[in-house]
Design an enzyme around this catalytic site. Structure first.
Site, short mmCIF file in Angstrom:
data_model
loop_
_atom_site.label_atom_id
_atom_site.label_comp_id
_atom_site.label_asym_id
_atom_site.label_seq_id
_atom_site.Cartn_x
_atom_site.Cartn_y
_atom_site.Cartn_z
N ASP A 1 -15.59 37.32 42.64
CA ASP A 1 -14.66 36.56 41.56
C ASP A 1 -13.25 36.19 41.95
O ASP A 1 -12.78 35.26 41.85
CB ASP A 1 -14.67 37.29 40.17
CG ASP A 1 -15.96 36.95 39.61
OD1 ASP A 1 -16.85 36.14 39.88
OD2 ASP A 1 -16.05 37.51 38.34
N HIS B 1 -8.36 36.58 31.62
CA HIS B 1 -8.93 37.98 31.87
C HIS B 1 -8.23 38.99 32.80
O HIS B 1 -8.77 40.07 32.97
CB HIS B 1 -10.29 37.76 32.69
CG HIS B 1 -11.45 36.79 32.00
ND1 HIS B 1 -11.77 37.01 30.94
CD2 HIS B 1 -11.88 35.76 32.38
CE1 HIS B 1 -12.68 36.17 30.53
NE2 HIS B 1 -12.76 35.35 31.49
N GLY C 1 -12.31 38.18 36.81
CA GLY C 1 -12.56 37.03 36.10
C GLY C 1 -11.87 35.75 36.77
O GLY C 1 -11.28 34.88 35.89
N ASP D 1 -12.02 29.20 25.22
CA ASP D 1 -12.69 29.20 26.22
C ASP D 1 -14.07 29.87 25.86
O ASP D 1 -14.32 30.87 24.90
CB ASP D 1 -11.96 30.24 27.29
CG ASP D 1 -12.66 30.12 28.42
OD1 ASP D 1 -13.60 30.73 28.85
OD2 ASP D 1 -11.71 29.71 29.36
N HIS E 1 -15.65 31.98 27.45
CA HIS E 1 -15.61 33.36 27.83
C HIS E 1 -14.79 34.21 26.99
O HIS E 1 -13.66 33.59 26.57
CB HIS E 1 -15.19 33.39 29.23
CG HIS E 1 -16.24 33.02 30.41
ND1 HIS E 1 -15.97 31.56 30.67
CD2 HIS E 1 -17.14 33.29 31.04
CE1 HIS E 1 -16.96 31.17 31.46
NE2 HIS E 1 -17.70 32.32 31.92
N ASP F 1 -14.80 25.38 29.06
CA ASP F 1 -16.19 25.29 29.59
C ASP F 1 -17.13 25.57 28.52
O ASP F 1 -18.39 25.91 29.08
CB ASP F 1 -16.08 26.65 30.50
CG ASP F 1 -15.22 27.83 29.73
OD1 ASP F 1 -14.84 27.64 28.75
OD2 ASP F 1 -15.26 28.75 30.69
N TYR G 1 -15.12 24.37 34.57
CA TYR G 1 -15.76 24.26 36.09
C TYR G 1 -16.32 23.04 36.35
O TYR G 1 -17.05 22.71 37.63
CB TYR G 1 -16.84 25.51 36.18
CG TYR G 1 -15.76 26.81 35.77
CD1 TYR G 1 -14.68 27.06 36.63
CD2 TYR G 1 -16.02 27.37 34.55
CE1 TYR G 1 -13.78 28.46 36.16
CE2 TYR G 1 -15.32 28.39 34.12
CZ TYR G 1 -13.99 28.69 35.05
OH TYR G 1 -13.29 29.80 34.49
#
Length: 387
Positions: free
Chosen positions: A92, A134, A142, A170, A172, A259, A303
């Site tokens: 990552d 992150h 991340g 996000d 995540h 994302d 992404y």
């Protein structure tokens, strides 16, 4: 000429690059800014270069030994074992040359945005190079080396003594920022993300509400996989309105990962461009309702850098500057310039096609589940004793 909004950008922000194959690709910043320029929606005087964060500023959140490890890693002087202890050199977060400098500009960009807004020079500031939510005190995670949002919030507290509402959309979970202020009643965090049952980092349950004096100031809305626009927007609008009314912040910081879109290759949500039009609208309204307009926005995940991110992120700037020129066709000059580089056909319009994906068979069940999640997440503030 004075503007109410500034856009943080310089080529230094493109130096945060793990490899040509890595999904985290800051070339999306260039694509977004060029879209705004081709739209005649931004002028040169609105673009402000980021400063480079000092080690003292980074140490507001990050352990000095970790900062030193990042510097050594970027110079090729950190052993593999030591690097792994700090989350560096992983799949990552690979090591790349001068990674400390590149990361410090991302953090400095967010601090530049903070100073412009908190000193009253502008109402709003956008640093799309930031949003690395992150990063932990002593560990990369991340795709994130330093956590610019966490550093910025601590900086706001120490320099401007302000209460901060951090809103993270996000896909995540915004784990690094949440844990950094988990016991702090003067920072309220709201993260709306895909449930951690299927997605990194696996945290962000509604039961994560804070601890000690910070209990009741951490909010999480983990939505189900395949969540579509209307259900996602219900969760966002309901939670943000109620939490802002409850907390009454001095400034709002928004993290704008792009994302949650159906096209994103790393997540499992089914949102369209519709949510990216609405996200900044409500953030803008909340900023003016509670914070005299003080709004600092950063980037984050995203992404599909060709079809999704430029349109999604352009909406933030267009909302900040109250520019409604974002309907119908995308600028032909932008499409012509970038289609030859894009590995996929670029969208021709601001909105997505109506048949973006086949119908979701569990739509009613997912919608009801998300509704119940919002109810449980907001239960504590809805059931406070009346004073």
């Amino acid at each position: 000429m004075i503007s109410d909004s500034i856009f943080i950008y310089s080529e230094e922000l493109l130096n945060y690059k793990f490899s040509s194959q890595h999904p985290f690709n800051q070339f999306r910043l260039k694509l977004t800014l060029d879209l705004l320029k081709k739209l005649n929606a931004i002028e040169e005087h609105m673009i402000i270069p980021p400063k480079k964060a000092t080690e003292e500023e980074l140490a507001l959140i990050h352990d000095p030994s970790y900062i030193q490890a990042v510097k050594l890693a970027g110079d090729g002087q950190l052993s593999t074992d030591t690097a792994e202890n700090y989350g560096l050199g992983t799949e990552d977060t690979p090591i790349f040359p001068k990674m400390h400098d590149a990361s410090s500009f991302l953090v400095g960009g967010t601090l530049t945005a903070v100073d412009y807004v908190m000193s009253g020079k502008v109402k709003h500031a956008l640093n799309l190079g930031g949003g690395l939510h992150h990063g932990f005190r002593g560990k990369a995670s991340g795709f994130c080396i330093y956590n610019d949002s966490a550093v910025a919030i601590k900086y706001i507290q120490e320099k401007y003594n302000a209460r901060v509402l951090y809103v993270d959309t996000d896909a995540h979970h915004g784990d690094g920022v949440q844990w950094a202020f988990y016991d702090d009643p003067n920072v309220c965090t709201l993260s709306i993300h895909e449930t951690g049952r299927y997605l990194f980092p696996g945290t962000g349950n509604i039961t994560e509400r804070g601890q000690g004096k910070g209990y009741g100031y951490s909010f999480n809305i983990p939505v189900d996989a395949f969540t579509e626009d209307d259900s996602w927007l219900y969760a966002y609008e309901t939670s943000l309105r109620e939490i802002a009314s409850y907390f009454k912040p001095d400034v709002i910081v928004t993290q704008n990962g792009a994302d949650s879109h159906y096209y994103d290759p790393l997540t499992h949500l089914s949102a369209s461009m519709k949510i990216y039009r609405e996200i900044p609208k409500l953030a803008h309204e909340i900023a003016h309702t509670y914070c005299d307009g003080k709004w600092i926005a950063v980037g984050g995940g995203g992404y599909d850098i060709w079809r999704v991110v430029p349109r999604a992120w352009a909406h933030i700037w267009l909302e900040m500057t109250e520019n409604s020129n974002c309907f119908g066709s995308l600028p032909k000059s932008w499409l012509e310039e970038w289609q030859k580089l894009s590995p996929v056909p670029l969208p021709k319009n601001w909105e997505d096609e109506t048949d973006l994906y086949p119908p979701i068979p569990r739509k009613a069940e997912i919608t009801e589940k998300n509704f119940q999640t919002v109810e449980r997440a907001l239960y504590p503030i809805r059931n406070q004793p009346k004073s």
